[in-house]
Structure formats: C-alpha cells, structure tokens
Write a protein that holds these residues in place. Structure first.
Motif, PDB file in Angstrom:
ATOM      1  N   ASP A  62       0.826  -1.066   0.170  1.00  0.00           N
ATOM      2  CA  ASP A  62       0.188   0.322   0.229  1.00  0.00           C
ATOM      3  C   ASP A  62       0.770   1.110   0.276  1.00  0.00           C
ATOM      4  N   VAL A  63       0.785   2.610   0.517  1.00  0.00           N
ATOM      5  CA  VAL A  63       1.014   3.539   0.487  1.00  0.00           C
ATOM      6  C   VAL A  63       1.467   4.124   1.788  1.00  0.00           C
ATOM      7  N   GLY A  64       3.177   4.388   1.602  1.00  0.00           N
ATOM      8  CA  GLY A  64       3.007   4.826   3.230  1.00  0.00           C
ATOM      9  C   GLY A  64       4.236   4.524   4.140  1.00  0.00           C
ATOM     10  N   GLN A  65       4.310   4.114   5.472  1.00  0.00           N
ATOM     11  CA  GLN A  65       5.719   3.970   5.338  1.00  0.00           C
ATOM     12  C   GLN A  65       5.909   2.282   5.863  1.00  0.00           C
ATOM     13  N   ASN A  66       4.780   1.709   5.493  1.00  0.00           N
ATOM     14  CA  ASN A  66       4.905  -0.204   5.012  1.00  0.00           C
ATOM     15  C   ASN A  66       5.185  -0.426   3.668  1.00  0.00           C
ATOM     16  N   GLN A  67       5.427   1.400   3.146  1.00  0.00           N
ATOM     17  CA  GLN A  67       5.823   0.149   1.594  1.00  0.00           C
ATOM     18  C   GLN A  67       7.169   0.830   1.259  1.00  0.00           C
TER      19      GLN A  67
ATOM     20  N   LEU B 288       1.672   8.066  -8.207  1.00  0.00           N
ATOM     21  CA  LEU B 288      -0.084   8.856  -8.016  1.00  0.00           C
ATOM     22  C   LEU B 288       0.159   8.538  -6.255  1.00  0.00           C
ATOM     23  N   GLY B 289       0.656   7.665  -6.001  1.00  0.00           N
ATOM     24  CA  GLY B 289       0.521   7.256  -4.557  1.00  0.00           C
ATOM     25  C   GLY B 289      -0.142   6.899  -3.256  1.00  0.00           C
ATOM     26  N   THR B 290      -1.031   6.384  -4.516  1.00  0.00           N
ATOM     27  CA  THR B 290      -2.677   5.722  -3.866  1.00  0.00           C
ATOM     28  C   THR B 290      -2.508   4.896  -2.350  1.00  0.00           C
ATOM     29  N   MET B 291      -3.168   5.160  -1.412  1.00  0.00           N
ATOM     30  CA  MET B 291      -3.493   4.838  -0.351  1.00  0.00           C
ATOM     31  C   MET B 291      -4.836   3.668  -0.247  1.00  0.00           C
ATOM     32  N   GLY B 292      -5.145   2.629  -0.216  1.00  0.00           N
ATOM     33  CA  GLY B 292      -6.147   1.619  -0.564  1.00  0.00           C
ATOM     34  C   GLY B 292      -5.739   1.299  -1.660  1.00  0.00           C
TER      35      GLY B 292
ATOM     36  N   THR C 136       1.240  -3.062   4.092  1.00  0.00           N
ATOM     37  CA  THR C 136      -0.076  -2.593   4.174  1.00  0.00           C
ATOM     38  C   THR C 136      -0.147  -2.196   5.683  1.00  0.00           C
ATOM     39  N   GLY C 137      -0.624  -0.564   5.620  1.00  0.00           N
ATOM     40  CA  GLY C 137      -1.404   0.328   6.729  1.00  0.00           C
ATOM     41  C   GLY C 137      -2.117  -0.317   7.762  1.00  0.00           C
ATOM     42  N   ASP C 138      -2.684   0.320   8.978  1.00  0.00           N
ATOM     43  CA  ASP C 138      -3.923   0.117   9.000  1.00  0.00           C
ATOM     44  C   ASP C 138      -4.543   1.448   8.110  1.00  0.00           C
ATOM     45  N   GLY C 139      -4.386   2.279   8.156  1.00  0.00           N
ATOM     46  CA  GLY C 139      -4.564   3.439   6.564  1.00  0.00           C
ATOM     47  C   GLY C 139      -5.211   2.838   5.992  1.00  0.00           C
ATOM     48  N   GLY C 140      -4.052   2.793   4.901  1.00  0.00           N
ATOM     49  CA  GLY C 140      -4.071   2.483   3.511  1.00  0.00           C
ATOM     50  C   GLY C 140      -5.010   1.333   3.526  1.00  0.00           C
ATOM     51  N   LEU C 141      -5.036  -0.116   4.533  1.00  0.00           N
ATOM     52  CA  LEU C 141      -6.368  -1.224   4.262  1.00  0.00           C
ATOM     53  C   LEU C 141      -7.936  -0.355   4.957  1.00  0.00           C
TER      54      LEU C 141
ATOM     55  N   ASN D 109       0.180  -2.567  11.746  1.00  0.00           N
ATOM     56  CA  ASN D 109      -1.150  -1.488  12.494  1.00  0.00           C
ATOM     57  C   ASN D 109       0.133  -0.810  13.950  1.00  0.00           C
ATOM     58  N   ASN D 110      -0.315   0.707  13.591  1.00  0.00           N
ATOM     59  CA  ASN D 110       0.639   1.142  14.627  1.00  0.00           C
ATOM     60  C   ASN D 110      -0.764   2.738  14.395  1.00  0.00           C
ATOM     61  N   ASN D 111      -1.872   2.178  14.664  1.00  0.00           N
ATOM     62  CA  ASN D 111      -2.633   3.164  14.866  1.00  0.00           C
ATOM     63  C   ASN D 111      -3.096   4.668  14.086  1.00  0.00           C
ATOM     64  N   PHE D 112      -1.812   5.175  13.648  1.00  0.00           N
ATOM     65  CA  PHE D 112      -1.398   6.320  13.251  1.00  0.00           C
ATOM     66  C   PHE D 112      -1.994   6.195  11.637  1.00  0.00           C
ATOM     67  N   LEU D 113      -2.082   7.138  10.834  1.00  0.00           N
ATOM     68  CA  LEU D 113      -1.338   7.208   9.531  1.00  0.00           C
ATOM     69  C   LEU D 113      -0.241   7.632   9.610  1.00  0.00           C
ATOM     70  N   GLY D 114       0.932   6.642   9.885  1.00  0.00           N
ATOM     71  CA  GLY D 114       1.914   6.587  10.364  1.00  0.00           C
ATOM     72  C   GLY D 114       2.846   7.537   9.193  1.00  0.00           C
ATOM     73  N   ASN D 115       2.844   7.333   8.032  1.00  0.00           N
ATOM     74  CA  ASN D 115       3.501   8.233   7.160  1.00  0.00           C
ATOM     75  C   ASN D 115       3.812   9.546   7.323  1.00  0.00           C
ATOM     76  N   VAL D 116       2.376  10.615   7.553  1.00  0.00           N
ATOM     77  CA  VAL D 116       1.897  11.654   8.193  1.00  0.00           C
ATOM     78  C   VAL D 116       2.063  11.675   9.292  1.00  0.00           C
ATOM     79  N   ARG D 117       2.696  10.699  10.302  1.00  0.00           N
ATOM     80  CA  ARG D 117       2.885  11.520  11.910  1.00  0.00           C
ATOM     81  C   ARG D 117       4.404  11.739  11.024  1.00  0.00           C
TER      82      ARG D 117
HETATM   83  C1  LIG Z   1      -5.711   8.349  -1.226  1.00  0.00           C
HETATM   84  C2  LIG Z   1      -5.019   8.518  -0.286  1.00  0.00           C
HETATM   85  N1  LIG Z   1      -5.097   9.834   1.460  1.00  0.00           N
HETATM   86  C3  LIG Z   1      -4.150  10.380   1.378  1.00  0.00           C
HETATM   87  C4  LIG Z   1      -3.018  10.119   1.367  1.00  0.00           C
HETATM   88  C5  LIG Z   1      -1.629  10.907   2.147  1.00  0.00           C
HETATM   89  N2  LIG Z   1      -1.018   9.599   3.293  1.00  0.00           N
HETATM   90  C6  LIG Z   1      -0.063   9.659   2.199  1.00  0.00           C
HETATM   91  S1  LIG Z   1       0.739   7.629   3.525  1.00  0.00           S
HETATM   92  C7  LIG Z   1      -0.574   8.146   3.959  1.00  0.00           C
HETATM   93  C8  LIG Z   1      -0.160   7.593   5.937  1.00  0.00           C
HETATM   94  C9  LIG Z   1      -0.300   6.924   5.687  1.00  0.00           C
HETATM   95  O1  LIG Z   1      -0.976   5.514   7.100  1.00  0.00           O
HETATM   96  P1  LIG Z   1      -1.177   4.368   6.505  1.00  0.00           P
HETATM   97  O2  LIG Z   1      -1.767   3.689   5.983  1.00  0.00           O
HETATM   98  O3  LIG Z   1      -1.475   3.237   7.930  1.00  0.00           O
HETATM   99  O4  LIG Z   1       0.000   3.143   6.587  1.00  0.00           O
HETATM  100  P2  LIG Z   1       1.713   3.784   7.588  1.00  0.00           P
HETATM  101  O5  LIG Z   1       2.034   4.621   6.989  1.00  0.00           O
HETATM  102  O6  LIG Z   1       1.315   4.248   8.681  1.00  0.00           O
HETATM  103  O7  LIG Z   1       2.166   2.657   7.302  1.00  0.00           O
HETATM  104  C10 LIG Z   1      -1.044   9.703   3.896  1.00  0.00           C
HETATM  105  C11 LIG Z   1      -2.720   9.442   5.109  1.00  0.00           C
HETATM  106  C12 LIG Z   1      -2.165   9.093  -0.109  1.00  0.00           C
HETATM  107  N3  LIG Z   1      -1.253   8.830  -0.376  1.00  0.00           N
HETATM  108  N4  LIG Z   1      -3.559   9.135  -0.755  1.00  0.00           N
END
Ligand SMILES: Cc1ncc(C[n+]2csc(CCOP(=O)(O)OP(=O)(O)O)c2C)c(N)n1
Lengths: 182, 577
Positions: free
Chosen positions: B394-399, B420-424, B446-451, B474-482
C-alpha cells in the motif's frame, strides 16, 4: 535570429486525426502548464482527413519543447511543431462593426479604411461591417482608430499560418509511415 | 442477417481474440448487455467481481503488472465510471496497461444529464493514454483492437472505451481484427545509430558511471540486457521504486533503491557520479530531491521510449529514444569491458553504514516483549516468503520499508503505487497480482489507514479464495503523515491517530485466518504459520507509532542530504570516495 525569452510568442501547429475531443486533449496540456492560449484556430489542411490546429501562446523555448513532446504523445496527434514569427507566413482576420450614420457623418472613416487596406463587407442603414486581414499589430491599429467612431463590435480570428520551409514535414512523415506499414 | 451480432457480443468476442480469460468488473444499468453476454462465455472468461470499482481497477493493475498482459476492467456509467478515476490516474502515472470499458447512457441521451450519465471522455482524457466513445456497434471491433494495441505497446497506459448502451445492443457484422498500425502512433521508435554511438562513448569514458534503472526495463523485458551491460562495463545499478527487481537484490552490482527513502549508497553517489545512465525512468521529484543540486558532477544519458520525458525534469547531455531492450542490446557490443572497483565498493561502504544504523538486530532492538519494528518485519517476511515472492504494498511507511528491504529474486516482483501514491491500492492490487501470477507467493504490506480505504475487498478474497498474505503494520496512526508531523511539525499529530476495528475479527468474518502479533517474540512463528498456510492469511502486527522510516531525504533538500534518524544527517567519512 529571434531571441527566446519567457515572452516570445510561439505558434504551435498540430496535425491530427479528426477525432472528437481533440481540442480538449490539447487545451488540457496548456492548462496544466499554466500557459495562456492567446489564439486558436482549426481547419482541414492540404492532406485529406488531417486536421490542422494553430495555437499561439507566450512562453519560453524550453517550455515549448516540453509542450510539443506532450502534445505529440497524444495518440491522435500526427505531428506537432512550434515556430517563431520569422519561420512562418501568418495572418489574422478582424471584423469591425460601426454605426453607418457615424460612418457617413465622419468622412475620415472611409479614408481610414482605405489607408489600412481594409474593406467594407456589408452596409445597412444601421451598421457597417469592415474587414481587415493582417498581423496582430495591423488589426490592432485599425481597432484603435475605429474606437473613436463608436465601434460597436470587434473580433479577431485566431492565427492561420503556413511554414516558410520548403520541406513538407507532415507529408514526408505520413508517406514514410505508409511505406513502413507493409 | 443471421451472422450479425450485438455490440456487446462483438466486445466479448474481441476480448477472446485478444486472449483475455479474466476481467475485473462490476455490473450496472448501462453495462448489463455486456455482462449478459459474458454469461454465455463463463467457460472462456472469468469475471472477478470486486466489492468496489476502485478495487476492480487496482486489481486489474496488479494483474497487469505480474502477468505482463493488459488488465481489463468493465464497469457501468456514472458513479462506477467515476470510481475508476483514481485507478486510471494511477495506471497512467505508473505506465500500467489497462483496457477499461465503461457503460454509458444511450447516444441519443448524451448531454442531457440522463440518469447515471457522466462525461467520461472529458474526465478521463487527462489521465488516460487514449479515450474513445463507442456510439455504434460497428465501431466496437475497431475501437477494442486499437485499445489493446495502444494500452500494451510503447509506454503502456490505461485506455478507456466509453460504450453507449444502444451501441451494446445494436447489431453489427464487423469481425475482430487485431490492430498493428496506427499512423499517428509510433510505439517502438528505432533508436538512432548516432545516439547509440554517443551513448557508448560516454559509457566508455566514464570513471564513476551509475545506472538508474526504472520500470521501463521491466516493461521492455530488458533485465538480461541490463545485467549484461552492467557486468561488462562494471557499472553499479540503482533502481527507482518501480524499477526494483530488475536485478536480483543479491547481485553484486545492485546497490539499492533511489530517492527520498532509498538506500544511502545510490543517493549519495548520485551526486558523485560522473555519468548517470537513466534507463526507462523519469526523474520523479521523489527520486531527484531538489533538481538544482542534482548530480552536479555527472553527464546525464537518458534512455527512454517516451520522448516527452527527455529534459522534462532533468536536462540530459545525451538521449537515446527507444525501447530499453533494443537500446541496451545495441549498446552492449560497443561498450568496452571495464573495472570500477573503488567506485563500486564505495556504494557498499555507504550502505553498510545505513545497515548498521537502521537495519541490524541492534538497531531494531532485541526485547522480545516489545513491538517489532517495520524493517524487521519486512526482512523476516521476505526471508520466509522465499524465492520468486512478489511484494505488493500500500502507501506510506509500510511501502517504503518493505520495498527497500524486501529481497527480490526474480523480475516483476514488486507491485506498488509509485507516481500517484494511492492509499487503498494495496489490497485489491495484491488480489490481481496473485491472479496474474498464481504460482508465486504474494505478500501484501499495508498500513491500518490504507487497508481501510479498500478493506471491502476482503470479500473478493473470500469469494475467490485468493491466497494473498496480508501483513498489516498496525500503528493505529496514519504513520507516514505522523512521521512528517514528528519531524517537521513539532509533533503536532493533527488528524493522524486512528481508532481501529479488531482486524482479526474483521478478517475472520470474511473467513480469512488471522493472527494478532503483539510482540517481537511472537513474530517469527506467526510468519511461518502464515506462509505455511495454504490460502489467504492476515497478520495484524503491532507497530510502535514512533517507529519511523530512515534514511530519509526531506522535501526541498538535495538527494545527498540524508537523515539517519530524527537528529543526525549522514556525514560520509572522507575516505569513502
Ligand atoms: C488516497 C490517499 N489519501 C491520502 C494520502 C496521504 N498519505 C500518504 S501516506 C499516509 C498515511 C498512511 O497511513 P497508513 O495506511 O496507516 O500506513 P503507514 O504509513 O502507517 O504505514 C497518508 C494519509 C495518500 N497517499 N493517498
């Protein structure tokens, strides 16, 4: 040599298939790059089935290179080029509508029309329509003069342009494509 | 008259002629005739019914990336078509071949704000390689053939066919014929001999050359050619996110990932190289950092099939316009054997320091009662997954962590949303990836947000029994933004903490076996059980929210400004050349 700074006026010519939505595909590319389209005109060209679109805009040469690359990437586009004014022969048409009573009252108007090499297209008791073909500065100059005579309407067309080069790049390209096909 | 078929039938026969045996689709009013026809062909074409059209298109992307065939999506008009937009944009950015078919209101009603009418052409033109509206059954064969040709050749991309309802039921006698030629489209430009010669000369003269490998190499199937060239001229290879797995991670000339969260060696050495050979990559800003201070010592040689990428972000000293494989094969005989031992070793020296700082047991911590770190999980899963495994993220730290530390053994081993960095993206893409390469293990990070952006696709996994291994960090956070908030916004965690469901129970409700992994001590056995299980599986792994992705080049910094942790910037020792 023309200098290429940010404010050079470029004439982009695009040769394309005649598919629905082409203009949209082109204008998107200009919009994304924050380029203001100064004028646009489209018509058939000498090659059957091929459309030619002429767009003018102020920009820099490096930006034009990028824009042309992105235009040519569109599947329906056959070829695209950009030119500076010295590389093309180009014209615009302008129409001016003035009240006929003013025309008759002010005898300068007829003299202005003659001096500008313009012509009268239509006269009614209410209005007179004048046509002038030329470069922007020429149609603009006439516009400024006629403004003094209660000018009611004015419209300038997009640029029409043909190249000065003796080589017909699009014909050559298409011929080459056809021979490669088999 | 009797040999006339409907437009819908013409479409399905065209799909079969293109060897399509799987489509990803979701029905609705203005596409019912097509699904009705598919009902007659269930022995030839399987439709994967996802739970959302976004799921369908991401699944098709995953499928296309692992199978090397265009992914086919079929959806209805209006809201279904707009649900596809994210996937289209994603596929356009990441050069993924898709043929996307949307239903549309009957031609006579277009422009009237008819029920479920939306301007698909207007919306998709900026984000598709080609969009075409089929308004008559006679155009079906022609348009579909062009669609497959355009989607899968040249620089691949998504193509949209907006198919009006009346055209689906009209009759036609036009037979399907594959398209091989479009006069306005040159999919494989012949590289100019002079450009090849100049490129070879630049390579032969370089003393600190470096290859930046992009996905163009994967698309062109140029992995062998790349390896041969790199070995002959002894050139270290770094990959973009999408270029990962062009060389096995274990290859001595493979030096890691480029960019914001890449490895130290390739990022530092980008600014020390005297020749950058960029192949099938586009100098994305996540790869270059600030462009003004990018590769100041290097001449840039850019090889790409898409001419519009030349000089778009980085000015090239020389370009070769062509297919990566053709260009590399033409270069090989002209390139002289060379050794750059000191230069090649310098990458390893930098990478060793990275390893010591962030990627050792000591760096991870050893306390078995604590949560494991993300890097540790990536390493362990990669080891357990073994040869041939495919990483989907997915997108974020997990990626970033999984992409960087997964060990790739064969080509086409990463499916991730790069441009595009598409969460989901992750969950549905993993489903498609597994369907595209059923014999290979597929691990989704995947992260808890993207999943939760596409979590409904657990239903698709349930329905098709798709054996995807889901590793939920699962860090119960939108980790990358955090992480950005922690580093650059004074720890003000605005809208990043999340109250999450019980993922194990959620998976269980879809019949998917799942485990909670709370501590490091439980990790290894849980991974083993997951990999040994024959079928889908979810590990809900507890991650400390403070765990961050390092190294990192912050936005607005040069590519060789590399943070090792929140307070230290990497200072290379003077003896590392
Ligand atoms: C559709 C979409 N919305 C918002 C973002 C901005 N964004 C990038 S990473 C991220 C946090 C992702 O959190 P999580 O899925 O929990 O993964 P983690 O970073 O914790 O591994 C966000 C909100 C994005 N990339 N895609």
């Amino acid at each position: 040599m023309t200098t290429h700074d940010e404010s050079t006026l470029y004439t982009v010519t695009v040769f394309s298939e005649n598919h629905v939505g082409l203009l949209n595909q082109l204008s998107i590319i200009f919009t994304r790059r924050c380029l203001n389209i100064e004028s646009i005109s489209a018509s058939t060209c000498s090659i059957p089935g091929v459309h030619k679109i002429v767009i003018t805009c102020h920009s820099s040469q490096s930006m034009m290179d990028k824009v042309i690359g992105q235009i040519e990437k569109r599947i329906d586009v056959i070829k695209a080029f950009y030119f500076t004014d010295d590389e093309i022969v180009y014209q615009e048409v302008a129409l001016y509508k003035v009240p006929t009573p003013v025309m008759l009252r002010e005898n300068h108007v007829e003299e202005i029309i003659r001096r500008h090499n313009a012509r009268i297209l239509e006269i009614t008791p209410e209005y007179t329509v004048i046509e002038k073909t030329g470069h922007y500065s020429e149609t603009e100059e006439l516009f400024r003069e006629l403004q003094r005579y209660e000018l009611k309407q004015f419209m300038r067309s997009g640029r029409v342009a043909v190249t000065r080069s003796p080589i017909e790049h699009v014909d050559n390209f298409l011929n080459q494509r056809l021979t490669n096909e088999y | 008259m009797s040999d006339k078929i409907t437009g819908a039938e013409a479409l399905v026969r065209g799909l079969i002629a293109e060897h399509v045996d799987r489509v990803f689709g979701y029905p609705g009013g203005y596409i019912i005739p097509v699904f009705d026809t598919l009902y007659d062909y269930t022995d030839r074409i399987t439709n994967v019914l996802t739970r959302h059209e976004q799921g369908a298109i991401h699944a098709a992307q995953g499928y296309a990336r692992t199978s090397h065939r265009p992914g086919v999506v079929i959806a209805t008009s209006g809201p279904a078509a707009t649900n596809l937009i994210t996937g289209l944009s994603d596929a356009m950015m990441d050069s993924t071949p898709l043929v996307v078919i949307t239903g549309q209101a009957p031609a006579s009603m277009l422009g009237t704000d008819a029920f479920q009418e939306t301007d698909v052409m207007g919306i998709t033109q900026p984000i598709a390689k080609w969009s075409y509206q089929i308004r008559h059954a006679d155009k079906v064969a022609w348009a579909l053939a062009r669609a497959f040709h355009i989607a899968s050749t040249g620089r691949p991309g998504p193509v949209v066919l907006d198919f009006t309802k009346d055209a689906q039921i009209q009759l036609t006698d036009r037979a399907y014929e594959p398209c091989r030629f479009i006069r306005s489209y040159i999919p494989k430009p012949t590289p100019a001999e002079a450009d090849i010669a100049l490129a070879a000369e630049m390579i032969n003269r370089a003393s600190r050359p470096m290859i930046l490998a992009g996905q163009g190499i994967t698309i062109a199937e140029a992995e062998q050619a790349l390896k041969a060239l790199a070995e002959k001229a002894h050139i270290p290879v770094a990959a973009t996110l999408l270029g990962l797995s062009v060389l096995p991670s274990s290859h001595p000339l493979f030096k890691g990932m480029l960019g914001m969260h890449g490895n130290i060696g390739p990022n530092i050495n980008t600014n020390r190289a005297d020749l950058i050979i960029a192949i099938g990559m586009r100098f994305d800003d996540r790869v270059t950092g600030v462009t003004e201070s990018y590769a100041p010592q290097a001449r840039i040689l850019h090889i790409d099939i898409d001419r519009s990428e030349f000089n778009k972000n980085i000015r090239a000293h020389a370009t070769v316009h062509g297919d990566a494989r053709e260009v590399l094969e033409a270069l090989l005989p002209l390139v002289k054997p060379a050794r750059h031992d000191e230069w090649v070793r310098s990458f390893d020296r930098h990478n060793t320091i990275e390893h010591e700082n962030v990627d050792t047991t000591a760096a991870y911590g050893t306390d078995p009662t604590k949560a494991p770190t993300m890097g540790e999980v990536a390493r362990k899963v990669s080891e357990a997954a073994g040869a041939g495994a495919i990483l989907v993220t997915d997108v974020g730290q997990n990626q970033m962590l999984s992409a960087r530390y997964f060990r790739y053994t064969s080509p086409r081993s990463i499916v991730t949303s790069g441009g595009l960095g598409t969460m989901g993206f992750g969950l549905p893409a993993a489903i498609g990836a597994k369907m595209g390469a059923p014999e290979r293990p597929v691990c989704l990070f995947t992260g808890d947000g993207g999943l939760q952006m596409t979590v409904q696709e657990l239903g698709t996994i349930m329905q098709y029994g798709t054996a995807v291994k889901i590793i939920l960090l699962n860090n119960n956070f939108l980790g990358n933004v955090r992480q950005w908030q922690a580093l650059f916004f004074n720890g003000r965690f605005s809208q990043t903490p999340m109250l999450n469901p019980d993922f194990k129970t959620l998976a269980a409700s879809y019949g998917i076996p799942a485990e909670d992994v709370a501590t490091r001590g439980e990790l290894q056995c849980a991974i083993t059980r997951m990999m040994e299980h024959d079928g889908p599986y979810l590990l809900n792994i507890n991650i400390d929210p403070a765990d961050m992705v390092f190294p990192m080049t912050p936005v607005g910094k040069p590519v060789d400004y590399i943070m090792l942790n929140p307070s230290d910037v990497y200072q290379p020792l003077p003896d590392i050349s």
